[in-house]
Design a protein around this motif. Structure first.
Motif, PDB file in Angstrom:
ATOM      1  N   ILE A 144     -19.814 -12.564  50.186  1.00 20.01           N
ATOM      2  CA  ILE A 144     -18.436 -13.176  50.004  1.00 20.01           C
ATOM      3  C   ILE A 144     -18.392 -14.350  51.327  1.00 20.01           C
ATOM      4  O   ILE A 144     -18.567 -13.594  52.352  1.00 20.01           O
ATOM      5  CB  ILE A 144     -17.304 -12.004  50.342  1.00 20.01           C
ATOM      6  N   ASP A 145     -18.260 -15.509  50.891  1.00 19.06           N
ATOM      7  CA  ASP A 145     -18.289 -16.439  51.856  1.00 19.06           C
ATOM      8  C   ASP A 145     -16.912 -16.656  52.517  1.00 19.06           C
ATOM      9  O   ASP A 145     -15.937 -16.335  51.908  1.00 19.06           O
ATOM     10  CB  ASP A 145     -18.725 -17.769  51.048  1.00 19.06           C
ATOM     11  N   GLY A 146     -16.944 -17.033  53.665  1.00 19.61           N
ATOM     12  CA  GLY A 146     -15.848 -17.442  54.552  1.00 19.61           C
ATOM     13  C   GLY A 146     -14.940 -16.349  55.223  1.00 19.61           C
ATOM     14  O   GLY A 146     -13.822 -16.527  55.538  1.00 19.61           O
ATOM     15  N   SER A 152     -13.563  -8.627  47.307  1.00 17.39           N
ATOM     16  CA  SER A 152     -12.690  -7.887  48.278  1.00 17.39           C
ATOM     17  C   SER A 152     -13.958  -7.511  49.594  1.00 17.39           C
ATOM     18  O   SER A 152     -14.783  -6.526  48.910  1.00 17.39           O
ATOM     19  CB  SER A 152     -12.169  -6.711  48.121  1.00 17.39           C
ATOM     20  N   PRO A 153     -13.812  -8.098  50.814  1.00 18.22           N
ATOM     21  CA  PRO A 153     -14.600  -7.334  51.785  1.00 18.22           C
ATOM     22  C   PRO A 153     -14.008  -5.741  51.980  1.00 18.22           C
ATOM     23  O   PRO A 153     -13.136  -5.378  51.488  1.00 18.22           O
ATOM     24  CB  PRO A 153     -14.256  -8.074  53.074  1.00 18.22           C
ATOM     25  N   LEU A 157     -16.822  -4.484  58.973  1.00 13.58           N
ATOM     26  CA  LEU A 157     -16.249  -4.780  57.673  1.00 13.58           C
ATOM     27  C   LEU A 157     -17.532  -5.186  56.757  1.00 13.58           C
ATOM     28  O   LEU A 157     -18.321  -6.263  57.353  1.00 13.58           O
ATOM     29  CB  LEU A 157     -15.430  -6.018  57.785  1.00 13.58           C
ATOM     30  N   ILE A 158     -17.664  -4.916  55.594  1.00 11.78           N
ATOM     31  CA  ILE A 158     -18.867  -5.180  54.863  1.00 11.78           C
ATOM     32  C   ILE A 158     -18.583  -6.412  54.020  1.00 11.78           C
ATOM     33  O   ILE A 158     -17.444  -6.339  53.588  1.00 11.78           O
ATOM     34  CB  ILE A 158     -19.557  -3.864  53.986  1.00 11.78           C
ATOM     35  N   ALA A 164     -13.625   4.100  53.375  1.00  9.23           N
ATOM     36  CA  ALA A 164     -13.505   2.602  52.830  1.00  9.23           C
ATOM     37  C   ALA A 164     -12.469   2.310  52.421  1.00  9.23           C
ATOM     38  O   ALA A 164     -11.744   3.122  51.620  1.00  9.23           O
ATOM     39  CB  ALA A 164     -14.831   2.473  52.006  1.00  9.23           C
ATOM     40  N   ILE A 165     -11.932   1.154  52.863  1.00  9.89           N
ATOM     41  CA  ILE A 165     -10.399   0.544  52.234  1.00  9.89           C
ATOM     42  C   ILE A 165     -11.120  -1.106  51.799  1.00  9.89           C
ATOM     43  O   ILE A 165     -11.710  -1.789  52.506  1.00  9.89           O
ATOM     44  CB  ILE A 165      -9.756   0.559  53.385  1.00  9.89           C
ATOM     45  N   GLY A 166     -10.446  -1.304  50.671  1.00 15.59           N
ATOM     46  CA  GLY A 166     -10.526  -2.518  50.334  1.00 15.59           C
ATOM     47  C   GLY A 166      -9.179  -3.396  49.611  1.00 15.59           C
ATOM     48  O   GLY A 166      -8.231  -2.551  49.771  1.00 15.59           O
TER      49      GLY A 166
END
Length: 266
Positions: free
Chosen positions: A74-76, A184-185, A222-223, A261-263
């Motif tokens: 995920i970019d940015g 989603s990260p 954060l993944i 984990a949360i997204g």
């Protein structure tokens, strides 16, 4: 007829005949070649420029990929350091990166102020439970404290993105990669080594809301991506984002910390 005039006329005729019969053939061979070179040159330039830009953007990442591996990155996603203001604030700092990526203008200090807090020990000297709130002091190691687990963090995220927060705690790691696939990260609880810890690193606290297994190596990141062998994380204790860690070791440590984990729903 004068010989000079005859030969001059003959030469002009020959030149005219060659031009008429052969000129079009010469042009039909040479011109397409020139046109092809003109068309191909910009294509090659664009291709090279694209590769150069890709290498610049992912210079620390490409060495870990092969063409055969599935990869999601995920970019940015912004990187935020928890230090120096929040010595124990990895959870809210990682949440700030997630919310900022989703377009929410909120900083780590605001989240540190808003996260539900409970005392490190209550009046009866019973320790707090990180499943109930942030235990102790979030700002400095000079005061007693621990951290916070997924529930209070998900509740805080919900105040900024109502109805969109996905708490997938307790589910298989596949749910984490599915969130990443969706764009989603993923906020997680892990330990600071990103690998399984020996049992000697853990202790059990008896709290007013049940026993809880804790380690003082508890951490949150954060993944932001994955491939077959690696995970890519924004670590609030690091100076830059998109750090590479072993996927296998990280997954094992994540499970050891309760698969939290949360997204964000897309």
């Amino acid at each position: 007829m004068n010989k000079k005039i005859f030969f001059r006329t003959l030469s002009i005729g020959v030149i005219f005949l060659v031009t008429f019969l052969g000129g079009e053939k010469i042009r039909s061979i040479e011109n397409p070649t020139a046109e092809a070179k003109t068309e191909e040159a910009p294509k090659i330039t664009r291709t090279k420029a694209h590769l150069v830009n890709k290498n610049i953007e992912n210079k620390t990442l490409l060495k870990n990929f092969t063409n055969k591996e599935e990869k999601i990155l995920i970019d940015g996603v912004p990187h935020v350091s928890q230090l120096p203001e929040l010595q124990r604030g990895c959870e809210v700092t990682s949440l700030s990166m997630l919310l900022q990526y989703e377009g929410i203008a909120v900083d780590k200090m605001t989240l540190a102020q808003k996260i539900h807090k409970i005392p490190f020990r209550d009046a009866n000297y019973v320790r707090g439970n990180p499943y109930d709130g942030f235990v102790g002091d979030i700002y400095t190691f000079s005061k007693s404290g621990y951290g916070v687990y997924h529930g209070p963090v998900a509740n805080l995220a919900e105040t900024f993105l109502p109805g969109k927060v996905k708490d997938v705690t307790g589910q298989p790691f596949k749910t984490v990669t599915e969130l990443l696939d969706s764009g989603s990260p993923v906020w997680v609880i892990i330990n600071s080594t990103f690998a399984p810890l020996p049992e000697s690193e853990f202790t059990t606290w008896k709290t007013n809301t049940g026993d809880v297994k804790i380690t003082y190596r508890e951490h949150s990141v954060l993944i932001v991506g994955y491939d077959e062998n690696y995970l890519y994380i924004n670590d609030p204790l690091d100076v830059t984002g998109y750090k590479t860690v072993s996927r296998k070791a990280f997954e094992q440590a994540w499970i050891q910390m309760g698969s939290q984990a949360i997204g964000i729903e897309k």
